[in-house]
Each structure stands twice: as C-alpha cells, then as structure tokens.
Enzyme design. Structure first.
Site, PDB file in Angstrom:
ATOM      1  N   SER A  97       0.846  -1.182   0.000  1.00 34.03           N
ATOM      2  CA  SER A  97       0.000   0.000   0.000  1.00 34.03           C
ATOM      3  C   SER A  97       0.893   1.247   0.000  1.00 34.03           C
ATOM      4  O   SER A  97       1.684   1.424  -0.922  1.00 34.03           O
ATOM      5  CB  SER A  97      -0.964  -0.034   1.188  1.00 34.03           C
ATOM      6  OG  SER A  97      -1.954   0.952   1.052  1.00 34.03           O
ATOM      7  N   ASP A 126      -8.609  -4.492  -6.339  1.00 33.31           N
ATOM      8  CA  ASP A 126      -8.107  -3.448  -5.449  1.00 33.31           C
ATOM      9  C   ASP A 126      -8.652  -2.109  -5.931  1.00 33.31           C
ATOM     10  O   ASP A 126      -8.286  -1.627  -6.991  1.00 33.31           O
ATOM     11  CB  ASP A 126      -6.570  -3.435  -5.487  1.00 33.31           C
ATOM     12  CG  ASP A 126      -5.947  -2.500  -4.464  1.00 33.31           C
ATOM     13  OD1 ASP A 126      -6.667  -1.620  -3.932  1.00 33.31           O
ATOM     14  OD2 ASP A 126      -4.742  -2.640  -4.210  1.00 33.31           O
ATOM     15  N   HIS A 156      -7.182  -5.208  -2.083  1.00 33.59           N
ATOM     16  CA  HIS A 156      -5.988  -4.485  -1.636  1.00 33.59           C
ATOM     17  C   HIS A 156      -5.052  -5.378  -0.829  1.00 33.59           C
ATOM     18  O   HIS A 156      -3.841  -5.221  -0.890  1.00 33.59           O
ATOM     19  CB  HIS A 156      -6.421  -3.262  -0.820  1.00 33.59           C
ATOM     20  CG  HIS A 156      -5.351  -2.248  -0.596  1.00 33.59           C
ATOM     21  ND1 HIS A 156      -4.689  -1.622  -1.629  1.00 33.59           N
ATOM     22  CD2 HIS A 156      -4.835  -1.735   0.543  1.00 33.59           C
ATOM     23  CE1 HIS A 156      -3.816  -0.768  -1.136  1.00 33.59           C
ATOM     24  NE2 HIS A 156      -3.872  -0.815   0.172  1.00 33.59           N
TER      25      HIS A 156
END
Length: 166
Positions: A21, A100, A132
């Site tokens: 991330s 995602d 994600h």
C-alpha cells in the site's frame, strides 16, 4: 537503513526492501532513487499518482494532499515514481490484486511494464480475485512463498523456486 546496517548482526551486502500500500509506494520511490538493496517487493504500490487519482476509491484524500490534479499537475508528477523508471536497477517483485479499488491494479501493471521496458529483473504476482490485501488462505500461501523465494533468490543467491500452488 544505515543504522540497521551498522549493527554487527546485519550483513549490509544482503539487504532487501518490501512494502504494501503506502509502503509499496515508498518501495517504488526507493527503487527509483537507490540501488543499495539486492531486491525490492512492491505490493499494491502507487506508481503514477496522476492516473491513480482518477481511479482510486478515495480521490478526495489525495486532492487534500496534492490539490486538484488538473490545476496542480506538477504536484502529482513531482511525487510519481514512474517518471524515474529508467533509474531502477534493483530486481523487483510486483504484487497486486485485480479487485483493489484503493490502489487499482493498473498501478502494479504499469510498474511491471516499465520494469520490463527497462530490462529490470522482475516478477509479477497477480491475483484476479483479490483486493488491496490478499486474504484467501491458498493465495496467502502463494504470496508468502513468492515473497520469500524472490528474496532468497536475489539476496541469498538461491535458485528461484516457483510457489508450490502455482
């Protein structure tokens, strides 16, 4: 990194970096700015902030930080690793889930394409039904095996091992 490498129990010649991330974004930024690591893993990392801003499920967040992408494109470009893709020399493993919506899969695909274009040793681990974070038990096993095998190959010099479930 300097402080860690200064420790007696750390081999400074065998270091790697990984992040997911925002950590994936930082891994991408580091990849464009240094070759001190033997390998880098980028999971769900931002690559092109301007295109990302139009695809993410949280565009308001980045507009608060960088402003309007049309009125202030220079702010997005100044922080986009893709503009320095030609500087990457470190082998990279790129991991992304197709569902995602926070960091859309196009970010990972574009990073991998740039790595190929500049002939950087790279692998792309794509999960068509994950988001994600990789959450399915079998997929988690593949994720960890690919991550660790990639590091073993590039940091320790071991032969590449394809994850058993692939």
């Amino acid at each position: 990194t300097d402080a860690t490498e200064a420790r007696d129990d750390i081999d400074a010649a065998r270091t790697a970096l990984g992040g997911g991330s925002y950590g994936g974004y930082m891994a991408n930024r580091v990849a464009t700015s240094t070759d001190r690591f033997k390998a880098i893993v980028s999971h769900a990392g931002l690559w092109d902030l301007r295109s990302f801003q139009g695809d993410t499920d949280a565009p308001w967040y980045f507009q608060c930080i960088f402003g309007d992408p049309v009125a202030r494109p220079e702010r997005y470009e100044a922080h986009s690793p893709y503009l320095d893709a030609a500087k990457i020399r470190t082998p990279m493993l790129v991991i992304h889930g197709a569902k995602d919506y926070r960091v859309p899969v196009g970010q990972g695909a574009a990073l991998f394409q740039d790595l190929q274009r500049f002939e950087v040793p790279a692998k792309y681990l794509y999960f068509p039904d994950e988001n994600h974070w990789i959450l399915s038990p079998g997929h988690i096993q593949v994720w960890y095996e690919a991550f660790l095998n990639f590091l073993d190959h590039h940091v320790l010099g071991d032969e590449w091992q394809r994850p058993g479930l692939l």
